[in-house]
Write a protein that holds these residues in place. Structure first.
Motif, PDB file in Angstrom:
ATOM      1  N   ILE A 121       5.048   3.812   1.503  1.00 22.12           N
ATOM      2  CA  ILE A 121       4.680   2.614   1.090  1.00 22.12           C
ATOM      3  C   ILE A 121       5.024   1.487   2.185  1.00 22.12           C
ATOM      4  O   ILE A 121       6.188   1.377   2.644  1.00 22.12           O
ATOM      5  CB  ILE A 121       5.793   2.300  -0.192  1.00 22.12           C
ATOM      6  N   CYS A 122       4.143   0.615   2.330  1.00 20.36           N
ATOM      7  CA  CYS A 122       4.293  -0.609   3.245  1.00 20.36           C
ATOM      8  C   CYS A 122       3.975  -1.725   2.768  1.00 20.36           C
ATOM      9  O   CYS A 122       3.156  -1.756   1.617  1.00 20.36           O
ATOM     10  CB  CYS A 122       3.092  -0.386   4.561  1.00 20.36           C
ATOM     11  N   CYS A 176       8.831  -0.976   5.127  1.00 22.86           N
ATOM     12  CA  CYS A 176       8.343   0.386   4.683  1.00 22.86           C
ATOM     13  C   CYS A 176       9.244   0.961   3.782  1.00 22.86           C
ATOM     14  O   CYS A 176      10.654   0.959   3.828  1.00 22.86           O
ATOM     15  CB  CYS A 176       7.549   1.171   5.521  1.00 22.86           C
ATOM     16  N   THR A 182       0.904  -1.128   0.046  1.00 22.94           N
ATOM     17  CA  THR A 182       0.004   0.104   0.006  1.00 22.94           C
ATOM     18  C   THR A 182       0.969   1.207   0.166  1.00 22.94           C
ATOM     19  O   THR A 182       2.119   1.153   0.366  1.00 22.94           O
ATOM     20  CB  THR A 182      -0.996   0.042   1.117  1.00 22.94           C
ATOM     21  N   SER A 183       0.404   2.253  -0.571  1.00 22.65           N
ATOM     22  CA  SER A 183       1.248   3.588  -0.476  1.00 22.65           C
ATOM     23  C   SER A 183       0.055   4.787  -0.013  1.00 22.65           C
ATOM     24  O   SER A 183      -1.015   4.820  -0.660  1.00 22.65           O
ATOM     25  CB  SER A 183       1.564   3.805  -2.101  1.00 22.65           C
ATOM     26  N   ASP A 184       0.562   5.726   0.706  1.00 17.79           N
ATOM     27  CA  ASP A 184      -0.160   6.627   1.295  1.00 17.79           C
ATOM     28  C   ASP A 184       0.722   8.006   1.685  1.00 17.79           C
ATOM     29  O   ASP A 184       1.642   7.885   1.975  1.00 17.79           O
ATOM     30  CB  ASP A 184      -0.800   6.223   2.706  1.00 17.79           C
ATOM     31  N   ASP A 227      -3.775   0.429   6.597  1.00 19.48           N
ATOM     32  CA  ASP A 227      -4.210  -0.257   5.448  1.00 19.48           C
ATOM     33  C   ASP A 227      -3.697  -1.820   5.596  1.00 19.48           C
ATOM     34  O   ASP A 227      -4.479  -2.757   5.061  1.00 19.48           O
ATOM     35  CB  ASP A 227      -3.493   0.199   4.167  1.00 19.48           C
ATOM     36  N   ASP A 252       5.362  10.592   1.520  1.00 20.71           N
ATOM     37  CA  ASP A 252       4.664   9.266   0.678  1.00 20.71           C
ATOM     38  C   ASP A 252       5.289   7.969   1.527  1.00 20.71           C
ATOM     39  O   ASP A 252       6.413   7.690   1.266  1.00 20.71           O
ATOM     40  CB  ASP A 252       5.087   9.109  -0.690  1.00 20.71           C
ATOM     41  N   SER A 286      -0.327   4.411   6.360  1.00 23.15           N
ATOM     42  CA  SER A 286      -0.003   2.973   5.586  1.00 23.15           C
ATOM     43  C   SER A 286      -0.228   1.646   6.269  1.00 23.15           C
ATOM     44  O   SER A 286      -0.858   0.638   5.795  1.00 23.15           O
ATOM     45  CB  SER A 286       1.302   3.019   5.018  1.00 23.15           C
TER      46      SER A 286
END
Ligand SMILES: [Mg+2]
Length: 272
Positions: A129-130, A83, A41-43, A72, A127, A69
């Protein structure tokens, strides 16, 4: 401080890693285990949208950026693995405090920082990402809700916090209990439930909303940024009361009702 020095410091802060290669090469390398699925996922966490420099410290922002992240990852019932963090910030931003705080949260889940990017910009933009792991085919999905399922949420709704605690442990427990359908609440119950129903081709009838102290029913329904889990389960599945509150039932009619009246999705839609 030069970028290479800063990266060295961040690398030392990041510590132990389950990766074959982490920070320091062009890409990180992870060798998946047999019989697992990896989830990604990316937030964004954006200044002016999710926080301001008046209301949040760099440490608050580091925590929030990863928590968004991780929430999610929790929603899939996955175990966090690593991450990647891309951060743009103005010159006076306390970048090391940002990373210390982010990594404190990461360590709670034995998660490592595998890389990312740093850049100067006139606003803070993060930003994250996990990546998480889940036994093959067992990830909880928005599309798995069935008519007749009971609907539950963890925690109480309507009160966003500077440092939300993502429901990773609850997500793992639910998945192990056999829950198939879940999502995290980031944009408000009314809008997120509509998304879950849409993916599952179903509707919902709500009968009870667990409201956080000091907020209105409207805030609990449409407020957003709860980072709690919304999930559904067959009535045969025993969901411990300490874990979540039953709020209603999935129906076959593609409508969402609260106490028999239509509930319009009014949560936060970034493009509305
Ligand atoms: Mg989500």
């Amino acid at each position: 401080m030069r970028e290479t020095d800063l990266i060295d410091r961040i690398r030392r802060l990041a510590g132990h890693s389950p990766l074959i290669r982490g920070i320091g090469d062009d890409c990180a390398i992870l060798r998946p285990r047999l019989n697992e699925d990896l989830v990604f996922t990316s937030d964004f966490a954006l200044e002016g949208r999710h926080f301001t420099l008046k209301t949040h410290t760099a440490a608050d922002i580091g925590h929030l950026a990863l928590a968004r992240s991780l929430s999610d990852i929790a929603a899939m019932g996955a175990e966090p693995v690593f991450c990647m963090v891309s951060l743009a910030m103005p010159r006076n931003f306390a970048v090391q405090r940002f990373f210390k705080s982010l990594l404190t949260l990461a360590r709670e889940y034995e998660m490592t920082l595998a890389g990312g990017d740093l850049s100067r910009f006139d606003k803070v933009v993060a930003d994250v990402i996990c990546c998480g792991r889940v036994p093959r085919g067992k990830a909880m999905l928005r599309s798995s809700a069935k008519p007749g399922d009971l609907i539950y949420v963890t925690g109480k709704l309507g009160k966003p916090r500077h440092r939300p605690q993502p429901r990773v442990a609850a997500g793992l427990t639910l998945r192990r209990l056999g829950v198939k359908a879940a999502m995290d609440l980031s944009d408000g119950l009314s809008l997120d439930l509509a998304r879950l129903c849409r993916e599952s081709n179903a509707g919902a009838e709500l009968s009870f909303i667990p409201i956080a102290r000091g907020v209105t029913l409207d805030q609990a329904l449409h407020g957003g940024e709860d980072y709690e889990l919304l999930f559904t389960a067959s009535p045969k599945l025993k969901i411990p009361k300490s874990l979540a509150t039953e709020i209603g039932r999935i129906t076959r009619f593609r409508k969402i009702l609260l106490d028999g009246r239509p509930l319009a999705p009014k949560g936060f839609d970034h493009f509305a």
